[in-house]
Design an enzyme around this catalytic site. Structure first.
Site, PDB file in Angstrom:
ATOM      1  N   ARG A  62     -10.604 -13.133   1.971  1.00  0.00           N
ATOM      2  CA  ARG A  62     -10.434 -13.784   0.680  1.00  0.00           C
ATOM      3  C   ARG A  62      -9.240 -14.735   0.624  1.00  0.00           C
ATOM      4  NH1 ARG A  62     -13.228  -9.681  -0.236  1.00  0.00           N
ATOM      5  NH2 ARG A  62     -11.785  -8.783   1.246  1.00  0.00           N
ATOM      6  N   THR A  63      -8.091 -14.228   1.062  1.00  0.00           N
ATOM      7  CA  THR A  63      -6.866 -14.999   0.827  1.00  0.00           C
ATOM      8  C   THR A  63      -6.923 -16.333   1.569  1.00  0.00           C
ATOM      9  OG1 THR A  63      -5.661 -12.947   0.540  1.00  0.00           O
ATOM     10  CG2 THR A  63      -4.348 -14.921   0.910  1.00  0.00           C
ATOM     11  N   LYS A  91       2.558 -16.379  23.515  1.00  0.00           N
ATOM     12  CA  LYS A  91       3.405 -16.698  24.680  1.00  0.00           C
ATOM     13  C   LYS A  91       4.859 -16.317  24.420  1.00  0.00           C
ATOM     14  CE  LYS A  91       0.780 -20.947  25.576  1.00  0.00           C
ATOM     15  NZ  LYS A  91       0.927 -22.416  25.535  1.00  0.00           N
ATOM     16  N   ARG A 112       0.714 -15.303   6.290  1.00  0.00           N
ATOM     17  CA  ARG A 112       0.539 -13.845   6.181  1.00  0.00           C
ATOM     18  C   ARG A 112       1.091 -13.231   7.454  1.00  0.00           C
ATOM     19  NH1 ARG A 112      -4.744 -10.631   4.235  1.00  0.00           N
ATOM     20  NH2 ARG A 112      -3.784 -11.240   2.274  1.00  0.00           N
ATOM     21  N   HIS A 140       2.771  -9.862  -2.331  1.00  0.00           N
ATOM     22  CA  HIS A 140       1.576 -10.708  -2.225  1.00  0.00           C
ATOM     23  C   HIS A 140       1.455 -11.426  -3.575  1.00  0.00           C
ATOM     24  CE1 HIS A 140      -2.208 -12.235  -1.090  1.00  0.00           C
ATOM     25  NE2 HIS A 140      -2.856 -11.137  -0.759  1.00  0.00           N
TER      26      HIS A 140
HETATM   27  C1  NCD Z   1      -5.026  -7.276   0.115  1.00  0.00           C
HETATM   28  C2  NCD Z   1      -3.915  -7.494   1.119  1.00  0.00           C
HETATM   29  O1  NCD Z   1      -4.115  -8.118   2.168  1.00  0.00           O
HETATM   30  O2  NCD Z   1      -2.816  -7.045   0.814  1.00  0.00           O
HETATM   31  N1  NCD Z   1      -6.155  -8.068   0.357  1.00  0.00           N
HETATM   32  C3  NCD Z   1      -6.216  -9.288  -0.263  1.00  0.00           C
HETATM   33  O3  NCD Z   1      -5.406 -10.143  -0.020  1.00  0.00           O
HETATM   34  N2  NCD Z   1      -7.158  -9.452  -1.211  1.00  0.00           N
HETATM   35  C4  NCD Z   1      -5.359  -5.849  -0.113  1.00  0.00           C
HETATM   36  C5  NCD Z   1      -5.850  -5.045   1.047  1.00  0.00           C
HETATM   37  O4  NCD Z   1      -5.940  -5.504   2.178  1.00  0.00           O
HETATM   38  O5  NCD Z   1      -6.183  -3.879   0.781  1.00  0.00           O
END
Ligand code: NCD
Length: 313
Positions: A62-63, A91, A112, A140
């Site tokens: 999703r993100t 590397k 991320r 997040h």
């Molecule tokens: C979340 C995350 O990556 O923190 N996912 C997301 O971004 N929608 C929640 C999760 O992974 O459970």
């Protein structure tokens, strides 16, 4: 580059705590405009010529895809990677060096990373704004912004609500961000978890002491039955040091028809997704199941954030 307070223009977004109430309200307002755009023409060219780089050192569906879709809808371009094993970090390149280099290729980085605090480290060598798309068990913030947008859409307000945050409150970064956002707007929190997975104490203390809201803790799921919102992410498997411990807690709380039969009519169910076993698909058809609507709001809210960071008007 400092994090944002007031205007988001040319600022990084590392933690929801970087944003004051006014700025969050601006994001929500702009998100409404983006939702109208999505439902109307579907795209614009306000970010034409801008490049967003996605640097994903952890899995995501999703993100990453909603950030990319949001950028395309605003006329911008996207570069990036979703598998660090195909990059120079395999590397031995440091995050600082990767960030410094990619800053010369893009106007904005979306990162991320599995390590809490990694984005603060990355900021030291960044030449362009960074959006934290999740740093380990840390924060997040853009997830929290569209969680807040969803609650506003569903409930018409963000203040005075009773919100139950359920499950792995120790590791869940979406919970860590959302709790502060809700507290800022004056909603009360019930923190429901097994004793081993409680929200970090310092965080609970801060929420209790600094925001004038009621914060309750419970191991039983019962208080969720009367909540306005039940927010239940999956147990964060990859953050458990002992796989047996994860197995023990994976299905500790389950929202299913049995729960929904007893729950208040007003109670909506939310999740950042992905789900595993904590939300039974048998409830997907109920109007109270808000998680797919929530996931869709990721697009207009991320469009709003991109626009506010990358464009002055
Ligand atoms: C979340 C995350 O990556 O923190 N996912 C997301 O971004 N929608 C929640 C999760 O992974 O459970």
């Amino acid at each position: 580059m400092a994090a944002a307070s007031g205007s988001l223009f040319n600022k990084s977004l590392v933690s929801i705590k970087d944003l004051d109430k006014k700025t969050i309200e601006q994001v929500l307002l702009e998100s409404n405009k983006m939702l109208e755009l999505c439902n109307g023409a579907g795209h614009s060219d306000i970010l034409k010529g801008k490049i967003m780089a996605t640097l994903f050192f952890e899995p995501s569906t999703r993100t990453r895809l909603s950030f990319e879709s949001a950028m395309h809808k605003l006329g911008g371009s996207v570069i990036g990677f979703s598998d660090p094993s195909h990059t120079s970090s395999a590397k031995g390149e440091s995050l600082a060096d990767t960030v410094k280099i990619v800053s010369a290729y893009a106007n904005l980085l979306v990162i991320r990373h599995p390590m809490e605090g990694a984005i603060n480290e990355a900021l030291k060598s960044a030449g362009v704004p960074i959006i934290n798309a999740g740093d380990g068990t840390g924060q997040h913030p853009t997830q929290a912004l569209y969680d807040l947008f969803t609650i506003k859409q569903e409930k018409g307000t963000l203040s005075g609500l009773d919100v139950a945050l359920v499950g792995d409150l120790k590791h869940g970064r979406t919970i860590h961000s959302l709790a502060y956002g809700l507290a800022l707007f004056g909603s009360n929190l019930t923190l429901i978890s097994p004793a081993q997975l409680r929200m970090p104490e310092q965080m609970v203390a801060e929420l209790k002491d600094n925001y004038g809201i009621t914060v309750k803790q419970s191991e039983s799921l019962d208080p969720a039955l009367s909540a306005d919102v039940v927010y239940i992410p999956r147990m964060q498997k990859e953050r458990f040091s002992d796989p047996k411990e994860y197995e023990r807690f994976a299905a500790y709380y389950v929202i299913n028809n049995k729960f929904m039969d007893k729950a208040a009519e007003k109670t909506i169910i939310m999740s950042p997704l992905p789900r595993t076993v904590e939300i039974h698909p048998e409830i997907d058809g109920l109007k109270n199941a808000a998680y797919f609507r929530q996931a869709a709001y990721g697009i207009p809210v991320r469009m709003a954030i991109l626009k506010m960071i990358l464009s002055k008007d």
